[in-house]
Design a protein around this motif. Structure first.
Motif, PDB file in Angstrom:
ATOM      1  N   ARG A   1       0.828  -1.202   0.000  1.00  7.92           N
ATOM      2  CA  ARG A   1       0.000   0.000   0.000  1.00  7.92           C
ATOM      3  C   ARG A   1       0.866   1.257   0.000  1.00  7.92           C
ATOM      4  N   THR A   2       0.291   2.355  -0.490  1.00  8.37           N
ATOM      5  CA  THR A   2       1.002   3.632  -0.551  1.00  8.37           C
ATOM      6  C   THR A   2       0.482   4.628   0.471  1.00  8.37           C
ATOM      7  N   ASP A   3      -0.541   4.234   1.244  1.00  8.24           N
ATOM      8  CA  ASP A   3      -1.173   5.172   2.175  1.00  8.24           C
ATOM      9  C   ASP A   3      -0.977   4.770   3.634  1.00  8.24           C
ATOM     10  N   ALA A   4       0.119   4.081   3.922  1.00 10.78           N
ATOM     11  CA  ALA A   4       0.346   3.623   5.295  1.00 10.78           C
ATOM     12  C   ALA A   4       0.455   4.802   6.259  1.00 10.78           C
ATOM     13  N   GLU A   5       1.022   5.916   5.807  1.00 12.44           N
ATOM     14  CA  GLU A   5       1.127   7.076   6.697  1.00 12.44           C
ATOM     15  C   GLU A   5      -0.252   7.580   7.085  1.00 12.44           C
ATOM     16  N   THR A   6      -1.170   7.631   6.126  1.00 14.80           N
ATOM     17  CA  THR A   6      -2.548   8.039   6.432  1.00 14.80           C
ATOM     18  C   THR A   6      -3.169   7.092   7.438  1.00 14.80           C
ATOM     19  N   PHE A   7      -2.938   5.794   7.257  1.00 15.10           N
ATOM     20  CA  PHE A   7      -3.537   4.800   8.150  1.00 15.10           C
ATOM     21  C   PHE A   7      -2.868   4.767   9.527  1.00 15.10           C
ATOM     22  N   SER A   8      -1.786   5.503   9.690  1.00 12.94           N
ATOM     23  CA  SER A   8      -1.183   5.581  11.021  1.00 12.94           C
ATOM     24  C   SER A   8      -2.120   6.245  12.013  1.00 12.94           C
ATOM     25  N   ASP A   9      -3.178   6.898  11.517  1.00 11.55           N
ATOM     26  CA  ASP A   9      -4.175   7.492  12.412  1.00 11.55           C
ATOM     27  C   ASP A   9      -4.900   6.449  13.252  1.00 11.55           C
ATOM     28  N   VAL A  10      -4.839   5.183  12.861  1.00 11.03           N
ATOM     29  CA  VAL A  10      -5.502   4.150  13.665  1.00 11.03           C
ATOM     30  C   VAL A  10      -4.699   3.830  14.924  1.00 11.03           C
ATOM     31  N   VAL A  11      -3.453   4.316  14.997  1.00 14.68           N
ATOM     32  CA  VAL A  11      -2.554   3.978  16.094  1.00 14.68           C
ATOM     33  C   VAL A  11      -2.621   5.049  17.191  1.00 14.68           C
ATOM     34  N   ARG A  12      -2.589   4.619  18.424  1.00 11.70           N
ATOM     35  CA  ARG A  12      -2.588   5.550  19.555  1.00 11.70           C
ATOM     36  C   ARG A  12      -1.316   6.380  19.571  1.00 11.70           C
TER      37      ARG A  12
ATOM     38  N   SER B   1       5.652  -2.808   1.954  1.00 11.30           N
ATOM     39  CA  SER B   1       5.648  -1.451   1.412  1.00 11.30           C
ATOM     40  C   SER B   1       6.520  -0.549   2.280  1.00 11.30           C
ATOM     41  N   LEU B   2       6.733   0.664   1.785  1.00  3.75           N
ATOM     42  CA  LEU B   2       7.535   1.657   2.486  1.00  3.75           C
ATOM     43  C   LEU B   2       6.686   2.888   2.769  1.00  3.75           C
ATOM     44  N   ILE B   3       6.999   3.580   3.841  1.00  2.00           N
ATOM     45  CA  ILE B   3       6.367   4.864   4.111  1.00  2.00           C
ATOM     46  C   ILE B   3       7.259   5.962   3.547  1.00  2.00           C
ATOM     47  N   VAL B   4       6.727   6.742   2.626  1.00  2.00           N
ATOM     48  CA  VAL B   4       7.379   7.954   2.157  1.00  2.00           C
ATOM     49  C   VAL B   4       6.621   9.101   2.798  1.00  2.00           C
ATOM     50  N   SER B   5       7.179   9.649   3.860  1.00  2.00           N
ATOM     51  CA  SER B   5       6.432  10.584   4.693  1.00  2.00           C
ATOM     52  C   SER B   5       6.082  11.872   3.942  1.00  2.00           C
ATOM     53  N   GLN B   6       4.818  12.260   4.052  1.00  2.00           N
ATOM     54  CA  GLN B   6       4.326  13.475   3.414  1.00  2.00           C
ATOM     55  C   GLN B   6       3.954  14.548   4.439  1.00  2.00           C
ATOM     56  N   SER B   7       4.108  14.230   5.706  1.00  3.81           N
ATOM     57  CA  SER B   7       3.727  15.177   6.754  1.00  3.81           C
ATOM     58  C   SER B   7       4.569  14.909   7.995  1.00  3.81           C
ATOM     59  N   SER B   8       4.280  15.650   9.057  1.00  2.29           N
ATOM     60  CA  SER B   8       5.021  15.490  10.311  1.00  2.29           C
ATOM     61  C   SER B   8       4.271  14.607  11.310  1.00  2.29           C
ATOM     62  N   THR B   9       3.206  13.936  10.860  1.00  2.00           N
ATOM     63  CA  THR B   9       2.348  13.213  11.804  1.00  2.00           C
ATOM     64  C   THR B   9       3.094  12.118  12.566  1.00  2.00           C
ATOM     65  N   LEU B  10       3.986  11.387  11.897  1.00  2.00           N
ATOM     66  CA  LEU B  10       4.717  10.323  12.587  1.00  2.00           C
ATOM     67  C   LEU B  10       5.602  10.912  13.690  1.00  2.00           C
ATOM     68  N   PHE B  11       6.180  12.082  13.402  1.00  2.00           N
ATOM     69  CA  PHE B  11       7.057  12.746  14.360  1.00  2.00           C
ATOM     70  C   PHE B  11       6.260  13.333  15.528  1.00  2.00           C
ATOM     71  N   THR B  12       5.220  14.096  15.205  1.00  2.00           N
ATOM     72  CA  THR B  12       4.483  14.787  16.269  1.00  2.00           C
ATOM     73  C   THR B  12       3.706  13.821  17.156  1.00  2.00           C
ATOM     74  N   ARG B  13       3.272  12.677  16.591  1.00  2.00           N
ATOM     75  CA  ARG B  13       2.539  11.704  17.397  1.00  2.00           C
ATOM     76  C   ARG B  13       3.483  10.640  17.970  1.00  2.00           C
ATOM     77  N   GLN B  14       4.783  10.815  17.717  1.00  2.00           N
ATOM     78  CA  GLN B  14       5.826   9.959  18.280  1.00  2.00           C
ATOM     79  C   GLN B  14       5.564   8.475  18.020  1.00  2.00           C
ATOM     80  N   LEU B  15       5.292   8.175  16.739  1.00  2.00           N
ATOM     81  CA  LEU B  15       5.022   6.792  16.331  1.00  2.00           C
ATOM     82  C   LEU B  15       6.308   6.121  15.872  1.00  2.00           C
ATOM     83  N   SER B  16       6.499   4.901  16.280  1.00  2.00           N
ATOM     84  CA  SER B  16       7.654   4.122  15.847  1.00  2.00           C
ATOM     85  C   SER B  16       7.299   3.381  14.560  1.00  2.00           C
TER      86      SER B  16
END
Length: 372
Positions: free
Chosen positions: A266-277, A287-302
């Protein structure tokens, strides 16, 4: 050591721009070499069919100089890094297709003979960069670290069917690494798996359920009852797209799950990271995450990845293959999971792999049966 002579198998002859059934060819003239000192040659009975087998046809060709030493110029035009500190995995062409299989040991290298013997039943995970490790062939040349013996009954038969055994390395080994090494699941945690009917997904649903984890899984509606039977507490329609995010959040009272395991290409794994606390983790296998935003950083997701081929590229990680294989075999003995396999003849290798790549395989795993 005797040489089995020419045998049949599926080859990818040259690097392809993307997967298509025409990318691989059934050859009748493959000559699998004699094993080197730490290798084993296996007479393959069954070969697992997996998404990664199709993805590998477009992986980069092995070069004489596979990586740049610090201080040297990189040979990879367009690479974002001019200096590479770790080896880059590159692939030989032509190359036998197939990352996992089962069979009987036919010959053993000098040092491998300390651990393996002719006639033993084994399951194996191939090193897919060289030319002759692939399992879509009547014989496979495998590094000993990628091989796990299948225990035998009192009547000298393997304790599991060789068809089941062939599917385990490419399906259950990645699921085990993702769940227990990357996501660190434990009883009381929750997880979302984006395709619970696939080989890796079905294994992950069962393993997580057996540990007391709350499993939410998505799949095609035709597979809903199958995924429920594996232990998923909630099964969602994968065709809902982004609405899946709202549904997962609703099921978790707005908190999100502890972990998200993506087993789809999938190409939308970053979007689906919203399901994670907040502070949770994602793990991807295809697949790979090609980050398009700061959401992984600001929500401190591994963010984690599992790629079995990569374990062959370093001595430390290479030793982990046999460890993972032994742990998974023990879990099978304890009935933490069961395999659901569909057998097809070797001649249908391209057709079966295309069905997997198109998202239309049978439930669970497909295995190729060698007919000679």
């Amino acid at each position: 050591m005797s040489n089995p002579g020419k045998c049949r198998g599926w080859l990818v002859k040259s690097e392809a721009p993307q997967w298509s059934p025409d990318a691989i060819t059934l050859s009748t003239t493959i000559n699998v070499p004699t094993p080197s000192t730490y290798q084993v040659r296996i007479r393959v009975h069954f070969a697992g069919v997996n998404t990664m087998d199709g993805m590998r046809v477009s992986f980069p060709r092995r070069k004489k100089k596979p990586f740049a030493i610090v201080g040297e110029e990189s040979e990879y035009a367009g690479e974002p890094l001019s200096k590479l500190y770790h080896p880059v995995l590159n692939y030989s062409y032509p190359r036998v297709v197939g990352g996992s299989g089962s069979g009987i040991i036919e010959s053993v290298g000098k040092d491998a003979a300390q651990y393996f013997h002719v006639g033993e039943y084994v399951t194996f995970c191939s090193h897919m960069a060289p030319s002759y490790g692939g399992s879509f062939c009547e014989y496979a040349l495998v590094d000993m670290e990628g091989i796990v013996k299948i225990p035998e009954t009192e009547t000298k038969e393997p304790i599991m069917s060789l068809a089941e055994a062939a599917a385990i390395p490419a399906a259950v080994w990645p699921a085990y690494i993702a769940l227990f090494d990357k996501l660190r699941i434990e009883a009381g945690h929750s997880i979302f798996i984006d395709n619970g009917a696939s080989g890796i997904g079905a294994a992950a649903v069962q393993l997580a359920h057996s540990c007391g984890v709350v499993v939410i899984a998505a799949c095609d509606t035709k597979d809903t009852e199958f995924v429920k039977s594996l232990g998923a507490q909630a099964v969602l329609n994968s065709q809902l797209g982004d609405k899946l995010i709202d549904t997962v959040l609703h099921l978790t009272n707005g908190c999100g799950v502890d972990g998200f395991l993506s087993v789809s290409d999938r190409t939308d794994a970053e979007t689906f990271s919203d399901v994670v606390r907040f502070g949770g983790a994602l793990c991807l296998t295809n697949s790979l995450i090609v980050s398009q935003s700061s959401t992984l950083f600001t929500r401190q997701l591994s963010v984690h990845y599992v790629f079995l081929d990569g374990l062959y590229e370093h001595p430390v990680s290479l030793d982990q293959l046999s460890y993972v294989g032994a742990q998974v075999l023990d879990l099978w003995k304890r009935k933490a999971f069961a395999m659901h396999v569909t057998e097809v003849p070797l001649e249908e290798g391209a057709k079966s792999l295309d069905a997997v790549m198109q998202g239309e395989p049978p439930q669970g795993d497909t295995v190729l049966k060698m007919t000679s």
